[in-house]
Motif scaffolding. Structure first.
Motif, short mmCIF file in Angstrom:
data_model
loop_
_atom_site.label_atom_id
_atom_site.label_comp_id
_atom_site.label_asym_id
_atom_site.label_seq_id
_atom_site.Cartn_x
_atom_site.Cartn_y
_atom_site.Cartn_z
N GLU A 367 0.81 -1.21 0.00
CA GLU A 367 0.00 0.00 0.00
C GLU A 367 0.84 1.27 0.00
OE1 GLU A 367 -3.90 1.79 2.35
OE2 GLU A 367 -2.90 -0.03 3.06
N THR A 368 1.94 1.27 0.74
CA THR A 368 2.80 2.44 0.80
C THR A 368 3.38 2.77 -0.57
OG1 THR A 368 3.38 1.98 3.11
CG2 THR A 368 4.86 3.41 1.86
N ILE A 369 3.85 1.73 -1.27
CA ILE A 369 4.43 1.93 -2.59
C ILE A 369 3.37 2.39 -3.58
CG2 ILE A 369 5.57 0.78 -4.52
CD1 ILE A 369 6.99 -1.00 -2.48
N ALA A 370 2.19 1.79 -3.52
CA ALA A 370 1.13 2.17 -4.44
C ALA A 370 0.69 3.62 -4.23
CB ALA A 370 -0.06 1.23 -4.27
N LYS A 371 0.57 4.02 -2.98
CA LYS A 371 0.14 5.39 -2.69
C LYS A 371 1.16 6.41 -3.14
CE LYS A 371 -3.02 4.65 1.21
NZ LYS A 371 -3.26 4.90 2.66
N ALA A 372 2.40 5.99 -3.28
CA ALA A 372 3.45 6.90 -3.70
C ALA A 372 3.49 7.10 -5.21
CB ALA A 372 4.81 6.38 -3.23
N PHE A 373 2.67 6.35 -5.94
CA PHE A 373 2.70 6.41 -7.41
C PHE A 373 2.53 7.85 -7.91
CE2 PHE A 373 -0.02 6.30 -11.33
CZ PHE A 373 1.03 6.09 -12.20
N GLY A 374 3.50 8.29 -8.70
CA GLY A 374 3.42 9.59 -9.34
C GLY A 374 3.58 10.78 -8.42
N ALA A 375 4.06 10.55 -7.19
CA ALA A 375 4.17 11.65 -6.22
C ALA A 375 5.08 12.77 -6.71
CB ALA A 375 4.67 11.11 -4.88
N GLU A 376 6.03 12.43 -7.56
CA GLU A 376 6.96 13.43 -8.06
C GLU A 376 6.57 13.96 -9.43
OE1 GLU A 376 10.67 11.38 -7.94
OE2 GLU A 376 10.85 11.47 -5.75
N LEU A 377 5.39 13.57 -9.93
CA LEU A 377 4.94 14.01 -11.25
C LEU A 377 3.90 15.11 -11.13
CD1 LEU A 377 4.53 10.63 -13.19
CD2 LEU A 377 6.48 12.20 -13.24
N GLU A 378 4.14 16.22 -11.77
CA GLU A 378 3.19 17.33 -11.75
C GLU A 378 1.86 16.92 -12.37
OE1 GLU A 378 2.01 20.86 -10.40
OE2 GLU A 378 4.05 20.06 -10.14
N LEU A 379 1.91 16.06 -13.39
CA LEU A 379 0.70 15.61 -14.08
C LEU A 379 -0.29 14.93 -13.14
CD1 LEU A 379 2.05 14.04 -17.40
CD2 LEU A 379 0.48 15.98 -17.23
N LEU A 380 0.22 14.31 -12.09
CA LEU A 380 -0.64 13.53 -11.20
C LEU A 380 -0.89 14.18 -9.85
CD1 LEU A 380 0.67 9.92 -11.97
CD2 LEU A 380 -1.44 11.00 -12.78
N LYS A 381 -0.45 15.40 -9.69
CA LYS A 381 -0.68 16.10 -8.42
C LYS A 381 -2.19 16.27 -8.20
CE LYS A 381 3.50 16.81 -6.93
NZ LYS A 381 4.24 18.04 -7.18
N GLY A 382 -2.66 15.81 -7.06
CA GLY A 382 -4.07 15.94 -6.72
C GLY A 382 -4.99 14.95 -7.39
N LYS A 383 -4.44 14.01 -8.16
CA LYS A 383 -5.28 13.03 -8.86
C LYS A 383 -5.50 11.79 -7.99
CE LYS A 383 -5.13 15.61 -12.58
NZ LYS A 383 -6.28 16.48 -12.93
#
Length: 448
Positions: A367-383
């Motif tokens: 779960e921790t790894i999945a929740k981190a998906f795209g954390a550093e991508l502007e495209l996915l901020k807030g998604k």
């Protein structure tokens, strides 16, 4: 009875939206992650100072040298400083050429179709069972549907690869249209019936514009169906689409297009044009599509978010099949032990977490790894990135060597159903007859 065939026709999955360089985050796991053990403990026999030279090849053009260096080489070097990893550019050499020139890589990164097209027919597969046991690898770390897919496709239950990533489907939606009609946004875990009722509410004509509800990239949806139905039965070598379960799938999807107004502006084809219309026409409420579509430039032109693909019932949370990528060791490698250590390390929690943040989704139940998906991508901020992991993965059935012929035919027939040119029974019967005819022609030509 017709003899078993080796015809190159589609089975459990098809090519999905192209994976974008630097954005293999478009490839994602497809299940709701659960807590999992920490990094796999390496065997006490591992010598981290050992010297080894290994060659790695991936078939996807998204596996650029920059991706190789940032997501593989630097992590392996930190663990095994004396390992030298050589990168082979995708497409620079065919697998048969590699064999002919005796330049077969030690490690392959292949999607499921490439496993069926290049690994198995050329006899390069290596069963990892002994190494898994030797190093006490905990396979419970991985999404079980992915492991089962590779076991099934091997034909005899062997495990030739460890899953790395996938490109699951999600339902993208246009928030502005929902706001316009005052309809609540979709949520993870919706059933198909709930999605259908929502689609009816969202299909409206207003201010001279025909707004459409839920549409689909249906070629990939059909071939990655949640029921794990193949287009060709691997045991009989015959088409397997003119069946009651396939009729249920067609009936479920076609009702969305029967809502008055849904065919206004409909883009015929296989559903790919409907995906494009979602962000170009800006009058479609939602589209079911491979996750990788979020990387398309046009998605920046709308205010979008995503939720999980609907399921048959609230109790049954199995989503669609996915097209997984996996790491494989060639049976010709003289450094299988070292190659296996590379696989274990790039699939460790530490590396998977770092790569998840940068946009590569995980095959692990963590779960921790999945929740981190795209954390550093502007495209996915807030998604709502949890959409990619909410459903369980439906395993893909064993099937003949993959190509796109069968998938294209099936989606063409579904398109005819949508437009009212054929009923479902006629479409499926025609698809079955046409696929079988092509199989027979191939057998007559090749003798296989």
């Amino acid at each position: 009875m017709m003899r078993k065939m080796n015809w190159k026709l589609v089975g459990p999955a098809v090519a999905v939206v192209a994976m974008v360089s630097g954005c293999s985050g478009g490839e994602s796991g497809g299940s709701k992650p659960k807590a999992a053990p920490s990094d796999q403990a390496a065997s006490a026999a591992v010598d981290y100072n050992e010297t080894a030279e290994l060659t790695i090849y991936a078939s996807s053009s998204s596996f650029t040298e920059d991706i190789f260096k940032s997501r593989v080489e630097r992590y392996v070097r930190s663990k095994f400083p004396n390992y030298k990893l050589n990168y082979v550019k995708p497409g620079s050499m065919t697998v048969p050429d590699m064999i002919a020139t005796q330049n077969v890589p030690d490690i392959f990164l292949f999607a499921l179709p490439e496993m069926q097209k290049n690994l198995l027919p050329n006899g390069l597969q290596y069963d990892l069972t002994e190494l898994i046991a030797k190093h006490k690898v905990d396979l419970n770390r991985f999404e079980p549907g992915l492991l089962q897919t590779f076991r099934d496709v091997s034909g005899d239950g062997k495990l030739f690869g460890l899953p790395e990533s996938t490109n699951p489907h999600v339902m993208f939606y246009n928030k502005d249209i929902y706001d316009k009609f005052g309809v609540p946004y979709p949520k993870n875990g919706m059933t198909w019936d709930e999605a259908y009722e929502m689609s009816r509410k969202m299909t409206n004509f207003q201010d001279g514009i025909q707004y459409r509800g839920v549409t689909m990239f249906f070629r990939t949806m059909l071939t990655n169906n949640a029921a794990s139905l193949p287009i060709i039965d691997a045991k009989t070598g015959r088409a397997a689409v003119n069946t009651a379960p396939w009729k249920t799938i067609f009936d479920n999807a076609k009702r969305f297009y029967e809502v008055n107004g849904m065919l206004t502006g409909y883009k015929p084809g296989d559903g790919a044009a409907e995906l494009t219309a979602f962000y170009t026409d800006k009058n479609i409420a939602a589209v079911i599509s491979p996750l990788s579509a979020y990387t398309r430039a046009g998605m920046n032109d709308i205010e979008w978010d995503m939720v999980s693909v609907p399921v048959s019932s609230a109790q049954q949370k199995t989503g669609l099949q996915v097209e997984p990528r996996a790491w494989f060791i060639s049976n010709t490698s003289k450094s299988k032990e070292q190659a296996f250590q590379v696989l274990l390390h790039v699939l460790s929690d530490e590396v998977e977490l770092a790569n998840s943040k940068s946009g590569k989704t995980t095959s692990l139940q963590n779960e921790t790894i999945a929740k981190a998906f795209g954390a550093e991508l502007e495209l996915l901020k807030g998604k709502n990135t949890s959409a990619a992991f909410h459903n369980k993965v439906a395993p893909s059935p064993q099937a003949p060597e993959l190509a796109t012929n069968g998938a294209n035919l099936l989606s063409k027939e579904f398109d005819a159903v949508i437009q009212g040119h054929k009923d479902v029974n006629t479409a499926l019967r025609y698809a079955e007859e046409t696929i079988n005819k092509a199989i027979e022609e191939e057998i007559a030509k090749t003798g296989k």
